[in-house]
Design a protein around this motif. Structure first.
Motif: not given
Length: 415
Positions: A80-83, A97-104, A130-135, A152-155
């Motif tokens: 988990g990541v919290r912003i 940033a989430v859409n650009r840097l990661l696979d959503l 956001y549920r994401v994966r690294l590219k 999981e990225v919580q904003v």
């Protein structure tokens, strides 16, 4: 509950894997957001083993797990990541940033509806997950395996994150029985105060932007970022795209070097912005306009880049030798630009120097092969100036030699 035992035993061995995946996601987002001028606190974690076991045993009877994989599918926030945003209004920048840097893979908005829970006056937890994966393609070989991890990225705002921690620990992990009605009412009242606080934060952000707009100086790159966004909306035909602002921190330090720290100072360079910001972020466009106006500024800008790398803990920072090679290349590029401009006198209605691409189109006296070679070297120049895919030192040395050779050929041409 034997399945839970097997799951926890496996997760204990994989704990470092999930922690590293969360760290990589947090690192990418924090650097991008802070460089772009978004004020936030970014934290990360892998789920605590003891708390995870408690959660699985509580959910087990209801979920009826049949395999270990069933639990992995059910628990989505092992990493988990919290912003925590200072200003809730900057949520859109985070999503870009989430859409650009990661696979959503999934997005979840809280509250899920406008309906309040029974007995509550306020809406409760407000955030986006956001549920994401690294590219994988953007990871070094040693880290590619972390692209398999779900993160999981919580904003949410800093206020909402604080309230949710209190509410979660009291309501879902009570140490002495269920909450009393009085405690529930107080938590609801606190939620109302948090919502009011978020409204005040939005007003504070607007007041800050208005102060800067009244010809105040930019105190930091966060204020500069907010101003660029507000002006872009007035100048461009469409909203800022996913590539957003770019390195506003470098632009701010560059403007400070040049003593151009007010909206009035910045206005002439904003007038030439174009809306293809996915290819040319706003900060990069302004930097290029500043450099085109006075090529001697390349030396100042290179100094700003060196200072930024020296202050960074990023292991990919440029070495002193590499910076020296960059300096040689940029010095040679400045000489080429000056030689090209000497072949094309500025017309009276042009307030700003022409970009190199438009300048080349004007110079019909150059053969097609030379124009093509200059255009290829221009792309190297853009990568060097803006820190994108900077070529190795050997390639840069070869490019410097090519620039110098073309400069000599250009100088022999008579307009």
């Amino acid at each position: 509950m034997e399945i839970v035992d097997h799951f926890i035993a496996r997760y204990a061995k994989e704990y470092d894997f999930y922690s590293r995946a969360a760290h990589l996601v947090a690192q990418a987002l924090e650097r991008d957001l802070k460089e772009s001028g978004v004020r936030c606190i970014v934290t990360y974690r892998a789920k605590d083993i003891t708390r995870l076991e408690e959660k699985c045993r509580q959910r087990g009877p209801r979920k009826k797990y049949k395999t270990v994989e069933d639990i992995y599918d059910d628990i989505v926030d092992l990493a988990g990541v919290r912003i925590a945003l200072y200003f809730p209004g900057e949520q859109n920048q985070v999503e870009k940033a989430v859409n650009r840097l990661l696979d959503l893979t999934e997005k979840k908005v809280f509250p899920e509806s406008n309906k309040r829970s029974p007995g509550k006056e306020f809406s409760g937890y407000s955030a986006i997950h956001y549920r994401v994966r690294l590219k994988e393609r953007e990871l070094i070989d040693l880290d590619k395996r972390y692209a398999k991890a779900r993160v999981e990225v919580q904003v949410a705002s800093v206020l909402m994150h604080a309230w949710s921690e209190v509410e979660h620990d009291l309501a879902y992990k009570p140490l002495s029985g269920d909450l009393s009605e009085e405690e529930k009412v107080i938590l609801d009242q606190l939620n109302g105060l948090v919502i009011a606080g978020e409204m005040s934060l939005k007003m504070l952000q607007e007041a800050s932007e208005n102060r800067v707009a009244r010809n105040g100086r930019f105190l930091n790159h966060y204020e500069l970022a907010a101003y660029l966004l507000s002006q872009a909306g007035l100048i461009l035909d469409e909203p800022v795209g996913d590539s957003g602002l770019g390195r506003v921190d470098l632009l701010f330090n560059f403007l400070r070097h040049l003593d151009k720290e007010t909206p009035t100072d910045l206005a002439p360079y904003l007038a030439s912005l174009h809306d293809n910001v996915e290819m040319r972020p706003l900060a990069e466009q302004v930097i290029d306009a500043l450099l085109a106006e006075d090529p001697s500024r390349y030396e100042h800008f290179n100094s700003v880049q060196v200072d930024a790398d020296t202050a960074s803990l990023d292991p990919s920072s440029q070495s002193a030798r590499m910076h020296q090679q960059i300096g040689h290349f940029l010095t040679s590029w400045v000489e080429l630009e000056e030689s090209l401009r000497n072949l094309s006198p500025t017309e009276g209605d042009e307030r700003m120097p022409l970009p190199i691409t438009r300048l080349l189109n004007r110079l019909s006296i150059l053969d097609a092969e030379t124009r093509h070679e200059i255009d290829l070297l221009r792309r190297v120049r853009n990568n060097v100036v803006h820190g994108r895919d900077v070529p190795p030192s050997g390639y840069l040395a070869e490019a410097t030699d090519r620039v110098q050779a073309i400069t000599e050929r250009v100088r022999q041409i008579r307009p």
